[in-house]
Design an enzyme around this catalytic site. Structure first.
Site, PDB file in Angstrom:
ATOM      1  N   CYS A 287       0.810  -1.225   0.000  1.00 54.23           N
ATOM      2  CA  CYS A 287       0.000   0.000   0.000  1.00 54.23           C
ATOM      3  C   CYS A 287       0.839   1.268   0.000  1.00 54.23           C
ATOM      4  CB  CYS A 287      -0.952  -0.007   1.190  1.00 54.23           C
ATOM      5  SG  CYS A 287      -2.006  -1.471   1.225  1.00 54.23           S
ATOM      6  N   HIS A 440      -1.164   7.668   6.950  1.00 53.30           N
ATOM      7  CA  HIS A 440      -1.711   6.509   6.235  1.00 53.30           C
ATOM      8  C   HIS A 440      -3.173   6.356   6.636  1.00 53.30           C
ATOM      9  CE1 HIS A 440      -1.756   2.597   4.283  1.00 53.30           C
ATOM     10  NE2 HIS A 440      -2.195   2.040   5.398  1.00 53.30           N
ATOM     11  N   HIS A 478      -9.389   3.376   1.034  1.00 55.18           N
ATOM     12  CA  HIS A 478      -8.013   2.897   0.868  1.00 55.18           C
ATOM     13  C   HIS A 478      -7.860   2.324  -0.540  1.00 55.18           C
ATOM     14  CE1 HIS A 478      -4.153   1.360   1.447  1.00 55.18           C
ATOM     15  NE2 HIS A 478      -4.267   0.777   2.623  1.00 55.18           N
TER      16      HIS A 478
END
Length: 639
Positions: A287, A440, A478
């Site tokens: 990610c 994040h 996300h």
């Protein structure tokens, strides 16, 4: 790095995510919509309405919705504001575009047996007989030569179509009605590739300088493209079709394998958009992949090996198979868990992602994010509009791990290095008082404690207090590989307006968050004073951690004056006026529905017979400057 190190500057940015088109800060405006002035709100709604196919824009400045005409963006917004806002950002999965989460098709295995002594009997088209015919089947001809009758005592592992209620019902989807495939000749491209073509086009067009002008100032090998995703292309046109076509009674397409590679998000840009013969690559860091590719790009510029670099990523993971995988591992926010956690019967799918709040998992999303970087000297020469500079990107693994998905110590290292580097460049006071941190912020219980602890301990070590922390996944979800790209392009909007998006999907910051030295807000905040630095933090499965330093355009300009002198910078600013005007013209046309997607299939191919090679250079047809072959021995002290 030496005093002559090239400074990588962002001269173009673009893409598409759940907030809309990224260039021109339009997607960012959707994040802070409540804090915008009325005119910008109306413009944001109108732009999205056209993108979503709800309205059309005419050259005379009017908008049409069906038979109705609206004279300007303000009157259009009065009519469509609610519809636009409800069908952007995170929301319930749209069954028309993806799948129905209330009625997901799956196949149940069963064994069928005859009743008593009676065998199972059925008819079948002869051409549909399995090959070879099972030994226990008795096949009889019928009056119809194309049909056979089959008798068998038992049918094992029969697949019966069934439906089930899918536990995950929300995702960060592109604005409803926006179909990337409709904007160019997509030729059955997987969705992630479609989004890559549109996203990179948006970034390139946003520069305001024609690509051929840029390439005429650099050698062909001075351009680089670095982009990737982590789930590859898992829909039916990519790897998904490769894996399931034959099991569904179909055939594997000739394109399934190649279009399923994660490097396609890079290769399509080179082959069909810019015709680059420079270096390219697709680095994956789970990610944090966008930052991994950004690290490659800026190092190529700082070293002088490249002068222009395109960095990005495109991910389209809203498929039932991908979501099923993440849900099975307990990573996603399910409807049942939200009911239990929030004590509600009706779940608000728009608030499924709540970073640093009481939460139960992340919300998956799709996104395409790209930035175009130049070295500082070329940007000045061309009069490019500089949106930020990238001072550095730091990457670290986690060391030994007990769980591949659990966080680890690597992020302590990357963020500490980033803050230390910023201090070395600008001094402690700038970092303490003029920086923000884009987290994040995945919206999992584990992330809210572990990431906030990293932030708090780094802040303590460097004497930072009231450190503003932003978590854009609250709105966008996300998007996996390009997630840190969502953060980077949002940060560019914050540099411009200084409005910091609050975590507005949350009611409050969770009590177990380490926030003594952090400033986390559930409402938008206006940054007071000069905003000079944005730290971008990203984490990924397997121990992929990245932290980047973005420098504001104002602070970048002062650095350029220090290096090149005020007169040269002012000359560049004068040339910049034409660049900004051209970028605004692209933005105006894109807002009217003309996205000007770059896609040149089979065009401009290089005639290999016309390539000229000498000991000094390689000259390619179609490129103004040759590739220099004169090299110094880098190991001269060893020979």
């Amino acid at each position: 790095m030496s005093a002559t190190t090239k400074l990588p500057v962002i001269v173009g940015f673009g893409g598409y995510n759940a907030a809309g088109r990224v260039s021109g800060h339009h997607a960012y405006h959707r994040l802070v919509f409540e804090s915008l002035d009325k005119a910008t709100q109306d413009e944001t709604v109108a732009n999205l309405a056209v993108l979503m196919g709800l309205a059309t824009y005419a050259p005379d400045g009017t908008y049409s919705v069906g038979e109705s005409t609206y004279t300007d963006a303000s009157t259009l917004a009065q009519e469509l504001s609610q519809t636009v806002l409800e069908n952007t950002l995170i929301r319930r999965i749209d069954p028309e575009t993806y799948f129905d989460p209330d009625k997901l098709l799956w196949q149940k295995k069963a064994t069928l047996k005859g009743s008593g002594e009676q065998a199972i009997e059925f008819t079948l088209r002869k051409r549909d007989l399995p090959e070879p015919v099972p030994a226990e089947w008795q096949v009889f001809e019928t009056d119809d030569s194309t049909v056979v009758r089959v008798q068998v005592s038992e049918l094992a592992d029969v697949k019966i179509d069934s439906y089930r209620d899918f536990p995950v019902k929300s995702a960060g989807q592109l604005p409803k009605g926006f179909k990337p495939a409709d904007h160019y000749s997509s030729r059955f491209h997987p969705r992630a590739v479609q989004m890559s073509v549109l996203g990179a086009s948006d970034a390139i067009r946003s520069i305001g300088i024609p690509w051929e002008v840029i390439t005429s100032h650099v050698t062909p090998d001075a351009i680089g493209v670095y982009s990737s995703n982590i789930m590859a292309q898992m829909d039916e046109f990519g790897a998904g079709g490769l894996l399931k076509s034959r099991l569904q009674g179909g055939r594997v397409s000739t394109k399934n394998l190649i279009l399923g590679l994660n490097s396609m998000t890079t290769d399509f840009i080179n082959a069909y958009m810019i015709g680059s013969v420079g270096s390219s690559g697709s680095t994956t860091g789970a990610c944090a992949s966008f930052l991994y590719n950004l690290a490659t790009g800026i190092e190529e510029i700082r070293s002088g090996r490249k002068r222009v670099v395109i960095v990005g990523g495109s991910e389209a993971p809203i498929t039932s198979e991908v979501i099923d995988g993440y849900s099975t591992m307990g990573a996603l926010a399910t409807e049942d868990n939200q009911r239990k956690l929030y004590g509600v019967e009706e779940v608000d799918h728009r608030r499924s992602s709540r970073p640093f709040s009481e939460n139960c998992g992340f919300t998956i999303a799709e996104s395409s994010q790209y930035v175009v970087l130049m070295d500082d000297e070329l940007a000045l020469e061309l009069g490019a509009d500089i949106h930020a500079a990238v001072a550095d990107v730091f990457l670290s693994a986690d060391g030994y791990k007990k769980s591949i998905s659990a966080p680890g110590p690597g992020n302590f290292i990357t963020l500490a290095k980033a803050v230390a580097s910023a201090n070395a460049i600008f001094g402690e006071e700038v970092t303490k008082k003029h920086s923000i941190l884009l987290a994040h912020g995945s919206s999992t219980p584990k992330n809210r404690t572990t990431e906030s602890e990293i932030f708090d301990r780094v802040a303590e070590a460097f004497g930072i207090s009231e450190w503003p922390v932003i978590a854009v996944k609250a709105f966008l979800g996300h998007s996996l590989a390009p997630a840190s790209g969502d953060q980077v392009t949002a940060a560019l909007g914050m540099f411009k307006s200084k409005i910091l998006p609050g975590i507005k999907t949350a009611d409050a910051i969770a009590e177990d968050v380490f926030a003594d030295r952090l400033k986390l807000s559930v409402t938008d905040q206006q940054f007071e004073g000069e905003l000079d630095i944005a730290f971008i933090n990203s984490k990924g499965f397997g121990g992929a951690n990245g932290s980047a330093i973005l420098i504001s355009p104002q602070r970048t300009e002062s650095m350029l004056i220090k290096r090149y002198g005020k007169e040269r910078v002012e000359e560049s600013i004068q040339r910049r006026e034409a660049t900004v005007a051209a970028a605004k013209e692209y933005d105006r046309k894109a807002a009217a529905g003309d996205l000007q997607v770059i896609y040149q299939f089979g065009e401009g191919m290089i005639d290999e017979a016309a390539i000229e090679i000498t000991q000094e250079a390689v000259k390619l047809p179609g490129f103004e400057l040759p590739i220099n072959l004169k090299k110094e021995n880098p190991y001269g002290d060893m020979i």
